[in-house]
Design an enzyme around this catalytic site. Structure first.
Site, PDB file in Angstrom:
ATOM      1  N   ASN A 175       1.844 -16.855  -3.586  1.00 21.20           N
ATOM      2  CA  ASN A 175       2.113 -17.499  -2.303  1.00 21.20           C
ATOM      3  C   ASN A 175       0.956 -17.159  -1.372  1.00 21.20           C
ATOM      4  O   ASN A 175       0.575 -15.990  -1.255  1.00 21.20           O
ATOM      5  CB  ASN A 175       3.429 -16.994  -1.709  1.00 21.20           C
ATOM      6  CG  ASN A 175       4.618 -17.401  -2.557  1.00 21.20           C
ATOM      7  OD1 ASN A 175       4.581 -18.423  -3.241  1.00 21.20           O
ATOM      8  ND2 ASN A 175       5.674 -16.606  -2.535  1.00 21.20           N
TER       9      ASN A 175
ATOM     10  N   HIS B  81      -0.358 -10.321  -4.459  1.00 23.06           N
ATOM     11  CA  HIS B  81       0.604 -10.043  -5.535  1.00 23.06           C
ATOM     12  C   HIS B  81       0.889 -11.328  -6.299  1.00 23.06           C
ATOM     13  O   HIS B  81       0.902 -12.419  -5.735  1.00 23.06           O
ATOM     14  CB  HIS B  81       1.901  -9.446  -4.994  1.00 23.06           C
ATOM     15  CG  HIS B  81       2.525 -10.253  -3.897  1.00 23.06           C
ATOM     16  ND1 HIS B  81       2.085 -10.181  -2.595  1.00 23.06           N
ATOM     17  CD2 HIS B  81       3.523 -11.158  -3.899  1.00 23.06           C
ATOM     18  CE1 HIS B  81       2.801 -11.008  -1.844  1.00 23.06           C
ATOM     19  NE2 HIS B  81       3.680 -11.620  -2.624  1.00 23.06           N
TER      20      HIS B  81
ATOM     21  N   HIS C  34      -6.141  -2.968  -1.348  1.00 22.60           N
ATOM     22  CA  HIS C  34      -5.533  -3.857  -0.354  1.00 22.60           C
ATOM     23  C   HIS C  34      -6.404  -5.103  -0.195  1.00 22.60           C
ATOM     24  O   HIS C  34      -7.455  -5.072   0.434  1.00 22.60           O
ATOM     25  CB  HIS C  34      -5.362  -3.161   0.991  1.00 22.60           C
ATOM     26  CG  HIS C  34      -4.734  -4.055   2.012  1.00 22.60           C
ATOM     27  ND1 HIS C  34      -3.364  -4.188   2.140  1.00 22.60           N
ATOM     28  CD2 HIS C  34      -5.277  -4.918   2.901  1.00 22.60           C
ATOM     29  CE1 HIS C  34      -3.100  -5.078   3.088  1.00 22.60           C
ATOM     30  NE2 HIS C  34      -4.252  -5.536   3.569  1.00 22.60           N
TER      31      HIS C  34
ATOM     32  N   GLY D 251       4.362 -19.684   2.038  1.00 23.86           N
ATOM     33  CA  GLY D 251       5.530 -18.810   1.947  1.00 23.86           C
ATOM     34  C   GLY D 251       5.187 -17.345   1.764  1.00 23.86           C
ATOM     35  O   GLY D 251       6.035 -16.558   1.346  1.00 23.86           O
TER      36      GLY D 251
ATOM     37  N   HIS E 129       3.726 -13.175  -8.482  1.00 25.36           N
ATOM     38  CA  HIS E 129       5.139 -13.200  -8.869  1.00 25.36           C
ATOM     39  C   HIS E 129       5.239 -13.627 -10.336  1.00 25.36           C
ATOM     40  O   HIS E 129       4.561 -14.569 -10.769  1.00 25.36           O
ATOM     41  CB  HIS E 129       5.913 -14.235  -8.059  1.00 25.36           C
ATOM     42  CG  HIS E 129       6.054 -13.921  -6.598  1.00 25.36           C
ATOM     43  ND1 HIS E 129       7.188 -13.357  -6.067  1.00 25.36           N
ATOM     44  CD2 HIS E 129       5.205 -14.100  -5.570  1.00 25.36           C
ATOM     45  CE1 HIS E 129       7.041 -13.213  -4.755  1.00 25.36           C
ATOM     46  NE2 HIS E 129       5.837 -13.661  -4.417  1.00 25.36           N
TER      47      HIS E 129
ATOM     48  N   CYS F 153       0.845  -1.202   0.000  1.00 21.83           N
ATOM     49  CA  CYS F 153       0.000   0.000   0.000  1.00 21.83           C
ATOM     50  C   CYS F 153       0.878   1.249   0.000  1.00 21.83           C
ATOM     51  O   CYS F 153       0.546   2.250  -0.647  1.00 21.83           O
ATOM     52  CB  CYS F 153      -0.934   0.013   1.207  1.00 21.83           C
ATOM     53  SG  CYS F 153      -2.391  -1.042   1.023  1.00 21.83           S
TER      54      CYS F 153
END
Ligand code: AMP
Ligand code: ZN
Length: 121
Positions: free
Chosen positions: A96, A109, A46, A102, A111, A7
């Site tokens: 994750n 998000h 968020h 993890g 990856h 954020c």
């Protein structure tokens, strides 16, 4: 959300060099890359984790997934099934989720990891 590092990146309270931004998403390089190419696609809203998502997030999640190959292509690890991709061998996408998954940052998000033969999870 207070004390959420992503954020703060969205709010420009922490510096990052976005590689993509629109009204809903931001993408930036991971500060601790696990591959030669490693960036994160992050919603501005968020949302703590993939497991917090519901039907209302369906379009947002689809947008995140479709952005991954586009940015991978731009950053040299794209892949096209017809073999036309330039300088590329493909990439990996990863969410994750939770401690056993993890997850360290509890702001959703995706990856995207690429580069020569990956050795991460
Ligand atoms: P995860 O384990 O899925 O929660 O991944 C969080 C990722 O965020 C890790 O790979 C971190 O290296 C990365 N990260 C944490 N802080 C920053 C930051 N300020 N800028 C870029 N990436 C970050
Ligand atoms: Zn957040």
């Amino acid at each position: 959300m207070d004390n959420c590092i992503f954020c703060k990146i969205v709010a420009r309270q922490i510096s990052s060099k976005p590689i993509y931004e629109d009204e809903e998403l931001i993408a930036f390089h991971d500060i601790r890359p696990a591959a030669a190419i490693h960036f994160l696609i992050v919603p501005k809203e968020h949302i703590p984790t993939l497991a917090s998502c519901n039907e209302q997030h369906q379009a947002l999640l689809g947008k995140m997934m479709l952005l991954a190959p586009k940015l991978a292509q731009e950053h040299g690890c794209g892949y096209q099934a017809n073999g036309d991709a330039v300088g590329s061998g493909g990439f990996k996408t990863q969410f994750n989720i939770g401690p056993d998954g993890g997850q360290e940052v509890y702001h959703l998000h995706l990856h995207v990891l690429g580069g020569p033969r990956l050795r991460h999870g």
